[in-house]
Design a protein around this motif. Structure first.
Motif, PDB file in Angstrom:
ATOM      1  N   SER A   9       0.834  -1.199   0.000  1.00 35.43           N
ATOM      2  CA  SER A   9       0.000   0.000   0.000  1.00 35.43           C
ATOM      3  C   SER A   9       0.868   1.249   0.000  1.00 35.43           C
ATOM      4  CB  SER A   9      -0.890   0.045   1.241  1.00 35.43           C
ATOM      5  OG  SER A   9      -1.469   1.341   1.340  1.00 35.43           O
ATOM      6  N   SER A  17      -4.326  -2.180   4.991  1.00 34.27           N
ATOM      7  CA  SER A  17      -3.618  -3.453   4.753  1.00 34.27           C
ATOM      8  C   SER A  17      -2.323  -3.516   5.558  1.00 34.27           C
ATOM      9  CB  SER A  17      -3.352  -3.663   3.261  1.00 34.27           C
ATOM     10  OG  SER A  17      -2.522  -2.660   2.742  1.00 34.27           O
ATOM     11  N   GLY A 143     -14.830  -0.956  -1.744  1.00 37.96           N
ATOM     12  CA  GLY A 143     -16.177  -1.484  -1.962  1.00 37.96           C
ATOM     13  C   GLY A 143     -16.294  -2.906  -1.437  1.00 37.96           C
ATOM     14  N   TYR A 145     -17.222  -6.846  -2.619  1.00 34.71           N
ATOM     15  CA  TYR A 145     -17.333  -7.710  -3.802  1.00 34.71           C
ATOM     16  C   TYR A 145     -17.561  -9.174  -3.443  1.00 34.71           C
ATOM     17  CZ  TYR A 145     -15.095  -3.549  -5.673  1.00 34.71           C
ATOM     18  OH  TYR A 145     -14.795  -2.255  -5.987  1.00 34.71           O
TER      19      TYR A 145
HETATM   20  C1  LIG Z   1      -5.842   4.623  -6.487  1.00 32.81           C
HETATM   21  C2  LIG Z   1      -6.906   3.852  -5.759  1.00 32.81           C
HETATM   22  C3  LIG Z   1      -7.700   2.957  -6.447  1.00 32.81           C
HETATM   23  C4  LIG Z   1      -8.690   2.235  -5.791  1.00 32.81           C
HETATM   24  N1  LIG Z   1      -9.462   1.364  -6.496  1.00 32.81           N
HETATM   25  C5  LIG Z   1     -10.437   0.652  -5.848  1.00 32.81           C
HETATM   26  C6  LIG Z   1     -11.266  -0.258  -6.547  1.00 32.81           C
HETATM   27  O1  LIG Z   1     -11.154  -0.477  -7.740  1.00 32.81           O
HETATM   28  N2  LIG Z   1     -12.228  -0.918  -5.847  1.00 32.81           N
HETATM   29  C7  LIG Z   1     -12.375  -0.757  -4.507  1.00 32.81           C
HETATM   30  O2  LIG Z   1     -13.246  -1.409  -3.912  1.00 32.81           O
HETATM   31  N3  LIG Z   1     -11.601   0.083  -3.808  1.00 32.81           N
HETATM   32  C8  LIG Z   1     -10.637   0.793  -4.453  1.00 32.81           C
HETATM   33  N4  LIG Z   1      -9.829   1.654  -3.749  1.00 32.81           N
HETATM   34  C9  LIG Z   1      -9.981   1.729  -2.291  1.00 32.81           C
HETATM   35  C10 LIG Z   1      -8.921   0.887  -1.596  1.00 32.81           C
HETATM   36  O3  LIG Z   1      -9.005  -0.463  -1.950  1.00 32.81           O
HETATM   37  C11 LIG Z   1      -9.086   1.036  -0.085  1.00 32.81           C
HETATM   38  O4  LIG Z   1      -8.863   2.394   0.235  1.00 32.81           O
HETATM   39  C12 LIG Z   1      -8.146   0.166   0.707  1.00 32.81           C
HETATM   40  O5  LIG Z   1      -8.241   0.516   2.042  1.00 32.81           O
HETATM   41  C13 LIG Z   1      -6.702   0.345   0.252  1.00 32.81           C
HETATM   42  O6  LIG Z   1      -5.810  -0.369   1.100  1.00 32.81           O
HETATM   43  P1  LIG Z   1      -4.821   0.425   2.044  1.00 32.81           P
HETATM   44  O7  LIG Z   1      -5.685   1.145   3.058  1.00 32.81           O
HETATM   45  O8  LIG Z   1      -3.948  -0.593   2.645  1.00 32.81           O
HETATM   46  O9  LIG Z   1      -4.052   1.390   1.185  1.00 32.81           O
HETATM   47  C14 LIG Z   1      -8.852   2.397  -4.396  1.00 32.81           C
HETATM   48  C15 LIG Z   1      -8.045   3.295  -3.704  1.00 32.81           C
HETATM   49  C16 LIG Z   1      -7.071   4.011  -4.372  1.00 32.81           C
HETATM   50  C17 LIG Z   1      -6.215   4.989  -3.588  1.00 32.81           C
END
Ligand SMILES: Cc1cc2nc3c(=O)[nH]c(=O)nc-3n(C[C@H](O)[C@H](O)[C@H](O)COP(=O)(O)O)c2cc1C
Length: 213
Positions: A9, A17, A143, A145
């Motif tokens: 991340s 994560s 989201g 899924y």
């Molecule tokens: C650039 C970007 C793209 C993302 N695309 C999706 C997506 O396609 N579908 C979804 O459910 N969440 C999407 N998210 C949300 C992330 O999956 C969510 O914020 C998750 O917490 C990310 O993990 P992290 O907190 O460890 O960074 C996206 C977030 C970012 C910043």
């Protein structure tokens, strides 16, 4: 026993994560106190995308036939693939980005997908060479899924490519709905925490204690 803890991340303190891989690795350590942990941050140390100079290993060219740049790229690929192969357990942080994984994580997979190391082709088809390990995919999603969505090219992709490498013990720790309000986020994180506890049920309590320490 070796545990490879990987984060991908780009977020630091706010990453779900990263928080969950930390908890999963701590709990695994509590269950297996002799485990040796290695950490790989694919954002701080992002492997570059495959390019002409990094494809030397695929061409089977002996080192003396390679340029310095190609030898450097091969050394990086070799370091990453041998680190992966040496691990008994991999805790893999994998946020969903645009329905797939962050490009840093894809770049790592491109480095470790090496014929003769993680897979090979036989007259009967492909054969994985990296079996015998456990991979815990820590999946985070804004989201929701579930298990089988046509939108999912994150967990399904990772399961496919790891399966291609011969990994059969793949476990999912999923936090989804993280962008679906406070209640949705709390629910997603609680579900992930339950999945972490189920990884090594006997050590769940010790793992929590280690986290608080
Ligand atoms: C650039 C970007 C793209 C993302 N695309 C999706 C997506 O396609 N579908 C979804 O459910 N969440 C999407 N998210 C949300 C992330 O999956 C969510 O914020 C998750 O917490 C990310 O993990 P992290 O907190 O460890 O960074 C996206 C977030 C970012 C910043």
């Amino acid at each position: 026993m070796k545990l490879l803890h990987i984060d991908s991340s780009p977020l630091a303190a706010n990453s779900a994560s990263r928080e969950l891989t930390r908890r999963a690795a701590a709990q695994w350590q509590a269950a297996h106190p002799n485990v040796e942990v290695e950490y790989l941050d694919l954002v701080a140390d992002a492997p570059s995308h495959l390019a002409h100079d990094s494809l030397g290993f695929r061409l089977g060219i002996a080192a003396e036939g390679l340029t310095d740049a190609q030898q450097g790229e091969n050394a990086l690929s070799e370091k990453l693939v041998s680190q992966f192969l040496a691990a008994d357990v991999v805790v893999l942080g994998a946020p969903m980005y645009n329905f797939s994984v962050p490009s840093q994580l894809k770049a790592w997979i491109d480095r470790i997908a090496q014929a003769g190391r993680t897979f090979r082709y036989t007259e009967k088809g492909p054969q994985g060479l990296a079996g015998g390990k456990t991979v815990v995919i820590v999946s985070t999603r804004g989201g929701a899924y579930g298990d089988a969505s046509v939108m999912d090219h994150q967990e399904s992709y990772l399961k496919a490519v790891l399966g291609f490498f011969g990994v059969t013990d793949i476990r999912i720790v999923r936090a989804e709905g993280l962008a679906m309000g406070d209640a949705g986020k709390a629910q997603g994180m609680e579900a992930a925490q339950r999945a972490i506890q189920a990884l090594t049920p006997e050590a769940a309590n010790e793992g929590q204690a280690a986290l608080r320490a």
